[in-house]
Design a protein around this motif. Structure first.
Motif, PDB file in Angstrom:
ATOM      1  N   MET A   1       0.852  -1.227  -0.057  1.00 33.97           N
ATOM      2  CA  MET A   1       0.094   0.035  -0.067  1.00 33.97           C
ATOM      3  C   MET A   1       0.797   1.198   0.097  1.00 33.97           C
ATOM      4  SD  MET A   1      -3.107   1.311   0.054  1.00 33.97           S
ATOM      5  CE  MET A   1      -4.009  -0.096   0.021  1.00 33.97           C
ATOM      6  N   ILE A   2       2.004   1.357   0.666  1.00 35.65           N
ATOM      7  CA  ILE A   2       2.886   2.415   0.656  1.00 35.65           C
ATOM      8  C   ILE A   2       3.659   2.539  -0.579  1.00 35.65           C
ATOM      9  CG2 ILE A   2       4.849   3.253   1.734  1.00 35.65           C
ATOM     10  CD1 ILE A   2       4.242   1.709   4.497  1.00 35.65           C
ATOM     11  N   THR A   3       4.026   1.547  -1.220  1.00 37.00           N
ATOM     12  CA  THR A   3       4.630   1.590  -2.450  1.00 37.00           C
ATOM     13  C   THR A   3       3.395   2.345  -3.687  1.00 37.00           C
ATOM     14  OG1 THR A   3       4.002  -0.591  -3.109  1.00 37.00           O
ATOM     15  CG2 THR A   3       6.024  -0.414  -2.235  1.00 37.00           C
ATOM     16  N   GLU A   4       2.182   1.746  -3.437  1.00 39.40           N
ATOM     17  CA  GLU A   4       1.177   2.587  -4.073  1.00 39.40           C
ATOM     18  C   GLU A   4       1.013   3.902  -3.950  1.00 39.40           C
ATOM     19  OE1 GLU A   4      -3.632   1.692  -5.161  1.00 39.40           O
ATOM     20  OE2 GLU A   4      -2.510  -0.069  -4.398  1.00 39.40           O
ATOM     21  N   THR A   5       0.969   4.525  -2.787  1.00 41.87           N
ATOM     22  CA  THR A   5       0.408   5.502  -2.419  1.00 41.87           C
ATOM     23  C   THR A   5       1.556   6.704  -2.236  1.00 41.87           C
ATOM     24  OG1 THR A   5       0.450   5.063  -0.206  1.00 41.87           O
ATOM     25  CG2 THR A   5      -1.467   4.888  -1.077  1.00 41.87           C
ATOM     26  N   LYS A   6       2.734   6.281  -1.931  1.00 38.84           N
ATOM     27  CA  LYS A   6       3.921   6.943  -1.759  1.00 38.84           C
ATOM     28  C   LYS A   6       3.707   7.666  -0.470  1.00 38.84           C
ATOM     29  CE  LYS A   6       6.360   5.269  -5.127  1.00 38.84           C
ATOM     30  NZ  LYS A   6       5.316   4.601  -5.734  1.00 38.84           N
ATOM     31  N   ASN A   7       2.698   7.509   0.273  1.00 41.80           N
ATOM     32  CA  ASN A   7       2.240   8.287   1.386  1.00 41.80           C
ATOM     33  C   ASN A   7       1.760   7.540   2.757  1.00 41.80           C
ATOM     34  OD1 ASN A   7       0.381  10.061   3.022  1.00 41.80           O
ATOM     35  ND2 ASN A   7       0.606  11.664   1.649  1.00 41.80           N
ATOM     36  N   LEU A   8       2.666   7.897   3.892  1.00 37.99           N
ATOM     37  CA  LEU A   8       2.207   6.961   5.099  1.00 37.99           C
ATOM     38  C   LEU A   8       0.859   7.465   5.557  1.00 37.99           C
ATOM     39  CD1 LEU A   8       5.552   6.979   7.198  1.00 37.99           C
ATOM     40  CD2 LEU A   8       4.573   5.366   5.600  1.00 37.99           C
ATOM     41  N   SER A   9       0.362   8.481   5.324  1.00 34.29           N
ATOM     42  CA  SER A   9      -0.909   9.063   5.719  1.00 34.29           C
ATOM     43  C   SER A   9      -2.148   8.330   5.189  1.00 34.29           C
ATOM     44  CB  SER A   9      -1.127  10.699   5.914  1.00 34.29           C
ATOM     45  OG  SER A   9      -2.223  10.953   6.324  1.00 34.29           O
ATOM     46  N   LEU A  10      -1.988   8.478   3.669  1.00 36.12           N
ATOM     47  CA  LEU A  10      -2.709   7.698   2.810  1.00 36.12           C
ATOM     48  C   LEU A  10      -2.985   6.301   2.744  1.00 36.12           C
ATOM     49  CD1 LEU A  10      -5.031   8.716   0.691  1.00 36.12           C
ATOM     50  CD2 LEU A  10      -3.057   8.361  -0.986  1.00 36.12           C
TER      51      LEU A  10
ATOM     52  N   PHE B   1      12.379   1.945   2.667  1.00 37.82           N
ATOM     53  CA  PHE B   1      11.960   3.414   2.205  1.00 37.82           C
ATOM     54  C   PHE B   1      12.820   4.395   2.687  1.00 37.82           C
ATOM     55  CE2 PHE B   1       8.217   0.962   2.093  1.00 37.82           C
ATOM     56  CZ  PHE B   1       7.435   1.397   0.686  1.00 37.82           C
ATOM     57  N   ILE B   2      13.002   5.682   2.008  1.00 34.79           N
ATOM     58  CA  ILE B   2      13.738   6.737   2.518  1.00 34.79           C
ATOM     59  C   ILE B   2      12.541   7.815   2.980  1.00 34.79           C
ATOM     60  CG2 ILE B   2      15.218   8.527   2.247  1.00 34.79           C
ATOM     61  CD1 ILE B   2      16.501   6.777  -0.106  1.00 34.79           C
ATOM     62  N   ARG B   3      12.923   8.095   4.488  1.00 34.21           N
ATOM     63  CA  ARG B   3      11.686   9.015   4.928  1.00 34.21           C
ATOM     64  C   ARG B   3      12.435   9.780   6.108  1.00 34.21           C
ATOM     65  NH1 ARG B   3      11.402   3.856   6.232  1.00 34.21           N
ATOM     66  NH2 ARG B   3      10.971   3.231   8.397  1.00 34.21           N
ATOM     67  N   GLY B   4      12.113  11.206   6.084  1.00 35.45           N
ATOM     68  CA  GLY B   4      12.669  12.183   7.025  1.00 35.45           C
ATOM     69  C   GLY B   4      11.679  12.088   8.354  1.00 35.45           C
TER      70      GLY B   4
ATOM     71  N   GLU C   1       8.109  13.082   8.141  1.00 30.78           N
ATOM     72  CA  GLU C   1       7.451  13.366   6.881  1.00 30.78           C
ATOM     73  C   GLU C   1       6.451  12.335   6.568  1.00 30.78           C
ATOM     74  OE1 GLU C   1      10.815  13.591   3.966  1.00 30.78           O
ATOM     75  OE2 GLU C   1      11.616  15.153   4.862  1.00 30.78           O
ATOM     76  N   LYS C   2       5.379  12.672   5.913  1.00 31.61           N
ATOM     77  CA  LYS C   2       4.524  11.827   5.233  1.00 31.61           C
ATOM     78  C   LYS C   2       4.661  10.863   3.789  1.00 31.61           C
ATOM     79  CE  LYS C   2       0.757  14.308   7.794  1.00 31.61           C
ATOM     80  NZ  LYS C   2      -0.661  14.815   7.534  1.00 31.61           N
ATOM     81  N   LEU C   3       5.267  11.710   3.183  1.00 29.55           N
ATOM     82  CA  LEU C   3       5.862  11.076   1.852  1.00 29.55           C
ATOM     83  C   LEU C   3       7.302  10.209   2.096  1.00 29.55           C
ATOM     84  CD1 LEU C   3       5.471  14.410  -0.570  1.00 29.55           C
ATOM     85  CD2 LEU C   3       3.781  12.292  -0.199  1.00 29.55           C
ATOM     86  N   VAL C   4       7.231   9.223   1.271  1.00 29.00           N
ATOM     87  CA  VAL C   4       8.261   8.339   1.327  1.00 29.00           C
ATOM     88  C   VAL C   4       9.032   7.792  -0.033  1.00 29.00           C
ATOM     89  CG1 VAL C   4       7.791   7.142   3.530  1.00 29.00           C
ATOM     90  CG2 VAL C   4       6.785   6.237   1.388  1.00 29.00           C
ATOM     91  N   THR C   5       9.886   7.467  -0.071  1.00 31.53           N
ATOM     92  CA  THR C   5      10.751   7.038  -1.620  1.00 31.53           C
ATOM     93  C   THR C   5      11.196   5.569  -1.151  1.00 31.53           C
ATOM     94  OG1 THR C   5      11.151   9.519  -1.892  1.00 31.53           O
ATOM     95  CG2 THR C   5      12.381   7.846  -3.361  1.00 31.53           C
ATOM     96  N   LEU C   6      11.233   4.826  -2.309  1.00 33.36           N
ATOM     97  CA  LEU C   6      11.526   3.437  -2.242  1.00 33.36           C
ATOM     98  C   LEU C   6      13.117   3.483  -2.360  1.00 33.36           C
ATOM     99  CD1 LEU C   6       9.238   1.528  -4.505  1.00 33.36           C
ATOM    100  CD2 LEU C   6       9.627   1.049  -2.140  1.00 33.36           C
ATOM    101  N   THR C   7      13.951   2.736  -1.585  1.00 35.61           N
ATOM    102  CA  THR C   7      15.294   2.374  -1.853  1.00 35.61           C
ATOM    103  C   THR C   7      15.514   1.430  -2.793  1.00 35.61           C
ATOM    104  OG1 THR C   7      15.280   0.489  -0.054  1.00 35.61           O
ATOM    105  CG2 THR C   7      15.704   2.734   0.815  1.00 35.61           C
ATOM    106  N   GLN C   8      16.775   0.997  -3.285  1.00 35.14           N
ATOM    107  CA  GLN C   8      17.012   0.123  -4.239  1.00 35.14           C
ATOM    108  C   GLN C   8      16.449  -1.271  -3.668  1.00 35.14           C
ATOM    109  OE1 GLN C   8      18.048   0.688  -7.245  1.00 35.14           O
ATOM    110  NE2 GLN C   8      17.832  -1.681  -7.746  1.00 35.14           N
ATOM    111  N   LYS C   9      16.686  -1.352  -2.565  1.00 37.99           N
ATOM    112  CA  LYS C   9      16.059  -2.650  -1.813  1.00 37.99           C
ATOM    113  C   LYS C   9      14.606  -2.969  -1.813  1.00 37.99           C
ATOM    114  CE  LYS C   9      19.648  -5.795  -0.570  1.00 37.99           C
ATOM    115  NZ  LYS C   9      19.335  -7.031  -0.907  1.00 37.99           N
ATOM    116  N   GLY C  10      14.200  -1.709  -1.750  1.00 31.95           N
ATOM    117  CA  GLY C  10      12.656  -1.589  -1.658  1.00 31.95           C
ATOM    118  C   GLY C  10      11.901  -1.959  -2.888  1.00 31.95           C
TER     119      GLY C  10
END
Length: 305
Positions: free
Chosen positions: A11-20, A48-51, A54-63
């Motif tokens: 779901m996170i990979t689909e939305t790229k957003n933890l809140s969503l 994932f890379i996340r600060g 931060e609600k938005l996240v980015t996939l790492t290479q492993k992700g």
């Protein structure tokens, strides 16, 4: 890994957003973060890379690499869950002597196999049928390699139970152009033209009584198909159970004669193990019920009388 972790990751990979992702999964954002941390700890890598905050996240290479694995894992989980909820198909191994398989029980097998192909609720029997000699059938029953057997012999084995099913008389079959009448005496039969076909000791004793001095004159076959093959020879005759004669006359122009001196009856036995496999009890019960119903039908009654 748990299915909840995999579903959350996808779901996170689909939305790229933890809140969503939390909204779509109907759970709190902290629960989403907890599941994600637990999955990363299990895999010992960052997905994932996340600060902080931060609600938005980015996939790492492993992700990125893990997405395909996660999709396959979820599909396998769903397949396993569906399998666990389904009732297993019932399978049954049945063996009989060739003549009974061909002439008596073939319609029963056909009915069971047909019902199996149409039954979508897994309540049917997957039937495996084979032909063997009587002693082999008893051996296979003893070793649990087959579940039910049909023979013309009652043999003594430690764990095999032979239950009589029915008896049938022997009749003489011959060419339509033969000299034999509707009723014949053994002395009227020329053993030089006999095709010997029998699998019960009682018949051999009866045969030896009437034709003691002619034991080297006749030919013999041991399967119904062979008997059918050689019976286009005009003068030949054989004494067979009436159920072979009934099938024979459907395909070949033959004459059926009664014996004025009765030969020993052919008794059919159902053979089962005294201690059947627990996993086969339902299938055995269902088969025996179908057998009992089949034996009440006209198609069966007409074949053995």
């Amino acid at each position: 890994m748990k299915i909840e972790q995999i579903e959350t990751f996808l779901m996170i990979t689909e939305t790229k957003n933890l809140s969503l992702a939390s909204k779509n999964l109907f759970i709190s954002q902290s629960a989403v973060s907890h599941r994600l941390r637990s999955l990363e700890e299990y895999l010992d890598c960052e997905l994932f890379i996340r600060g902080r905050g931060e609600k938005l996240v980015t996939l790492t290479q492993k992700g990125e690499e893990f997405i395909e694995i996660a999709i396959r894992w979820k599909a396998l989980w769903n397949e396993t869950k569906q399998w666990a909820l389904q009732e297993s198909k019932m399978s049954l191994n049945v063996a009989s002597i060739d003549s009974l398989n061909t002439c008596v029980f073939s319609n029963l097998y056909k009915e069971l196999i047909d019902s199996s192909s149409q039954d979508e609720d897994n309540h049917s029997i997957i039937l495996n049928v084979s032909s063997h000699w009587s002693r082999t059938i008893y051996d296979l029953i003893e070793s649990h390699d087959i579940d039910i057997g049909f023979t013309l012999n009652s043999l003594k084995y430690p764990n095999a139970i032979a239950k009589p099913l029915f008896k049938s008389r022997g009749v003489v079959i011959s060419s339509t152009s033969s000299k034999y009448t509707e009723s014949v005496h053994p002395h009227d039969l020329d053993t030089a033209d006999e095709i010997l076909f029998s699998s019960i000791p009682e018949y051999h004793m009866w045969h030896n009584f009437w034709w003691e001095n002619n034991q080297n004159e006749y030919s013999s076959v041991d399967t119904v198909s062979l008997l059918f093959t050689v019976f286009d020879l005009e003068k030949k005759w054989a004494i067979v159970p009436v159920w072979i004669a009934r099938v024979f006359e459907k395909f070949y122009p033959i004459k059926i004669s009664e014996l004025s001196v009765s030969a020993p009856e052919y008794a059919c036995y159902q053979v089962t193990n005294r201690h059947p496999k627990p996993s086969k009890l339902k299938a055995i019960e269902k088969f025996i019920t179908a057998l009992e119903d089949y034996m009440k039908k006209e198609v069966f009654i007409n074949s053995v009388q």
